[in-house]
Design a protein around this motif. Structure first.
Motif, PDB file in Angstrom:
ATOM      1  N   MET A   1      -5.446 -10.388  -3.173  1.00  0.00           N
ATOM      2  CA  MET A   1      -4.696  -9.561  -2.236  1.00  0.00           C
ATOM      3  C   MET A   1      -3.274 -10.113  -2.163  1.00  0.00           C
ATOM      4  O   MET A   1      -3.063 -11.316  -2.137  1.00  0.00           O
ATOM      5  CB  MET A   1      -5.398  -9.614  -0.872  1.00  0.00           C
ATOM      6  N   SER A   2      -2.309  -9.221  -2.160  1.00  0.00           N
ATOM      7  CA  SER A   2      -0.921  -9.654  -2.086  1.00  0.00           C
ATOM      8  C   SER A   2      -0.597 -10.151  -0.680  1.00  0.00           C
ATOM      9  O   SER A   2      -1.307  -9.886   0.287  1.00  0.00           O
ATOM     10  CB  SER A   2       0.015  -8.497  -2.463  1.00  0.00           C
ATOM     11  N   SER A   3       0.500 -10.870  -0.575  1.00  0.00           N
ATOM     12  CA  SER A   3       0.872 -11.423   0.731  1.00  0.00           C
ATOM     13  C   SER A   3       1.270 -10.318   1.709  1.00  0.00           C
ATOM     14  O   SER A   3       1.074 -10.457   2.918  1.00  0.00           O
ATOM     15  CB  SER A   3       2.016 -12.417   0.568  1.00  0.00           C
ATOM     16  N   GLY A   4       1.816  -9.213   1.199  1.00  0.00           N
ATOM     17  CA  GLY A   4       2.181  -8.098   2.076  1.00  0.00           C
ATOM     18  C   GLY A   4       0.961  -7.444   2.702  1.00  0.00           C
ATOM     19  O   GLY A   4       0.954  -7.106   3.883  1.00  0.00           O
ATOM     20  N   LEU A   5      -0.090  -7.262   1.890  1.00  0.00           N
ATOM     21  CA  LEU A   5      -1.319  -6.681   2.428  1.00  0.00           C
ATOM     22  C   LEU A   5      -2.008  -7.651   3.376  1.00  0.00           C
ATOM     23  O   LEU A   5      -2.593  -7.235   4.379  1.00  0.00           O
ATOM     24  CB  LEU A   5      -2.260  -6.278   1.298  1.00  0.00           C
ATOM     25  N   ALA A   6      -1.949  -8.934   3.071  1.00  0.00           N
ATOM     26  CA  ALA A   6      -2.569  -9.920   3.958  1.00  0.00           C
ATOM     27  C   ALA A   6      -1.877  -9.921   5.314  1.00  0.00           C
ATOM     28  O   ALA A   6      -2.544  -9.978   6.360  1.00  0.00           O
ATOM     29  CB  ALA A   6      -2.510 -11.309   3.324  1.00  0.00           C
ATOM     30  N   SER A   7      -0.565  -9.829   5.316  1.00  0.00           N
ATOM     31  CA  SER A   7       0.140  -9.789   6.600  1.00  0.00           C
ATOM     32  C   SER A   7      -0.110  -8.469   7.325  1.00  0.00           C
ATOM     33  O   SER A   7      -0.168  -8.442   8.559  1.00  0.00           O
ATOM     34  CB  SER A   7       1.642 -10.013   6.396  1.00  0.00           C
ATOM     35  N   ALA A   8      -0.301  -7.378   6.594  1.00  0.00           N
ATOM     36  CA  ALA A   8      -0.630  -6.094   7.234  1.00  0.00           C
ATOM     37  C   ALA A   8      -2.011  -6.145   7.880  1.00  0.00           C
ATOM     38  O   ALA A   8      -2.207  -5.628   8.987  1.00  0.00           O
ATOM     39  CB  ALA A   8      -0.571  -4.963   6.215  1.00  0.00           C
ATOM     40  N   LEU A  68      -2.692   4.808   5.943  1.00  0.00           N
ATOM     41  CA  LEU A  68      -2.416   3.414   6.280  1.00  0.00           C
ATOM     42  C   LEU A  68      -3.689   2.701   6.716  1.00  0.00           C
ATOM     43  O   LEU A  68      -3.943   1.555   6.311  1.00  0.00           O
ATOM     44  CB  LEU A  68      -1.360   3.348   7.385  1.00  0.00           C
ATOM     45  N   LYS A  69      -4.505   3.353   7.522  1.00  0.00           N
ATOM     46  CA  LYS A  69      -5.767   2.758   7.967  1.00  0.00           C
ATOM     47  C   LYS A  69      -6.696   2.529   6.786  1.00  0.00           C
ATOM     48  O   LYS A  69      -7.354   1.480   6.696  1.00  0.00           O
ATOM     49  CB  LYS A  69      -6.414   3.678   9.005  1.00  0.00           C
ATOM     50  N   ALA A  70      -6.772   3.476   5.848  1.00  0.00           N
ATOM     51  CA  ALA A  70      -7.619   3.303   4.662  1.00  0.00           C
ATOM     52  C   ALA A  70      -7.105   2.150   3.795  1.00  0.00           C
ATOM     53  O   ALA A  70      -7.904   1.382   3.244  1.00  0.00           O
ATOM     54  CB  ALA A  70      -7.677   4.593   3.857  1.00  0.00           C
ATOM     55  N   GLY A  77     -11.496  -5.287   2.876  1.00  0.00           N
ATOM     56  CA  GLY A  77     -12.795  -5.218   2.214  1.00  0.00           C
ATOM     57  C   GLY A  77     -13.853  -4.446   2.972  1.00  0.00           C
ATOM     58  O   GLY A  77     -15.038  -4.596   2.687  1.00  0.00           O
ATOM     59  N   ALA A  78     -13.457  -3.601   3.912  1.00  0.00           N
ATOM     60  CA  ALA A  78     -14.414  -2.791   4.667  1.00  0.00           C
ATOM     61  C   ALA A  78     -14.594  -1.460   3.936  1.00  0.00           C
ATOM     62  O   ALA A  78     -14.004  -0.448   4.306  1.00  0.00           O
ATOM     63  CB  ALA A  78     -13.909  -2.580   6.086  1.00  0.00           C
ATOM     64  N   TRP A  79     -15.448  -1.457   2.915  1.00  0.00           N
ATOM     65  CA  TRP A  79     -15.559  -0.306   2.031  1.00  0.00           C
ATOM     66  C   TRP A  79     -16.157   0.935   2.674  1.00  0.00           C
ATOM     67  O   TRP A  79     -15.732   2.047   2.342  1.00  0.00           O
ATOM     68  CB  TRP A  79     -16.303  -0.704   0.760  1.00  0.00           C
ATOM     69  N   PRO A  80     -17.116   0.835   3.595  1.00  0.00           N
ATOM     70  CA  PRO A  80     -17.567   2.073   4.271  1.00  0.00           C
ATOM     71  C   PRO A  80     -16.446   2.728   5.084  1.00  0.00           C
ATOM     72  O   PRO A  80     -16.340   3.958   5.121  1.00  0.00           O
ATOM     73  CB  PRO A  80     -18.704   1.590   5.187  1.00  0.00           C
ATOM     74  N   ASN A  81     -15.581   1.916   5.684  1.00  0.00           N
ATOM     75  CA  ASN A  81     -14.444   2.471   6.424  1.00  0.00           C
ATOM     76  C   ASN A  81     -13.427   3.114   5.484  1.00  0.00           C
ATOM     77  O   ASN A  81     -12.775   4.109   5.838  1.00  0.00           O
ATOM     78  CB  ASN A  81     -13.768   1.395   7.256  1.00  0.00           C
TER      79      ASN A  81
END
Length: 154
Positions: A1-8, A68-70, A77-81
């Motif tokens: 995971m990139s640092s941008g996604l981790a901070s998001a 954005l939520k997806a 890693g919440a694949w059902p969501n």
């Protein structure tokens, strides 16, 4: 995971992020409810006009919020969501793009808003009035007089 996604993902887990995501999900619910009202109301009624206007106004925000939520769910890693979010996203986009309902405040506003925007952003470059120019192309306030002599070599 990139640092941008981790901070998001970290921001989404914080209190301000949770509040923003909850408000975004409320927009999605209001958009879906107004679409239901629009489908069940009588054509050309005031109720349908209001529901369609609310749907057309909130649909872009609801689509952006759901995407954005997806994305945040996919990063965490919440694949059902992610699956549920993508289903809602596809339904929103489908309903927004395919329904060509005539009962909306936005009908015909594209050209009117385009004209309004072009009037606000156009530069004030207009040709000078014809009365301000004389026949020789000089401004009418110019008095003929001695012109500087050109250097003549003999």
């Amino acid at each position: 995971m990139s640092s941008g996604l981790a901070s998001a993902v970290q921001f989404a887990g914080s209190l301000p992020g949770s509040i923003l995501l909850t408000l975004g999900q409320a927009v999605v619910v209001v958009c879906a409810c107004s679409d239901m009202v629009r489908l069940l109301s009588v054509p050309r009624s005031h109720r349908r006009y209001q529901a369609n206007t609310v749907f057309r106004t909130l649909a872009p925000a609801a689509i952006l919020t759901t995407a954005l939520k997806a994305l945040i769910d996919a990063a965490s890693g919440a694949w059902p969501n992610v699956t549920a979010g993508m289903f809602v996203l596809v339904v929103l986009i489908y309903r927004w793009r395919t329904d060509t309902d005539e009962d909306s405040w936005w009908k015909g506003k594209g050209k009117a808003l385009g004209r309004w925007f072009s009037k606000r952003t156009s530069f004030g470059l207009r040709p000078a009035p014809a009365a301000a120019m004389s026949l020789d192309g000089r401004p009418s306030g110019h008095q003929p007089g001695p012109y500087p002599a050109a250097a003549v070599s003999r």
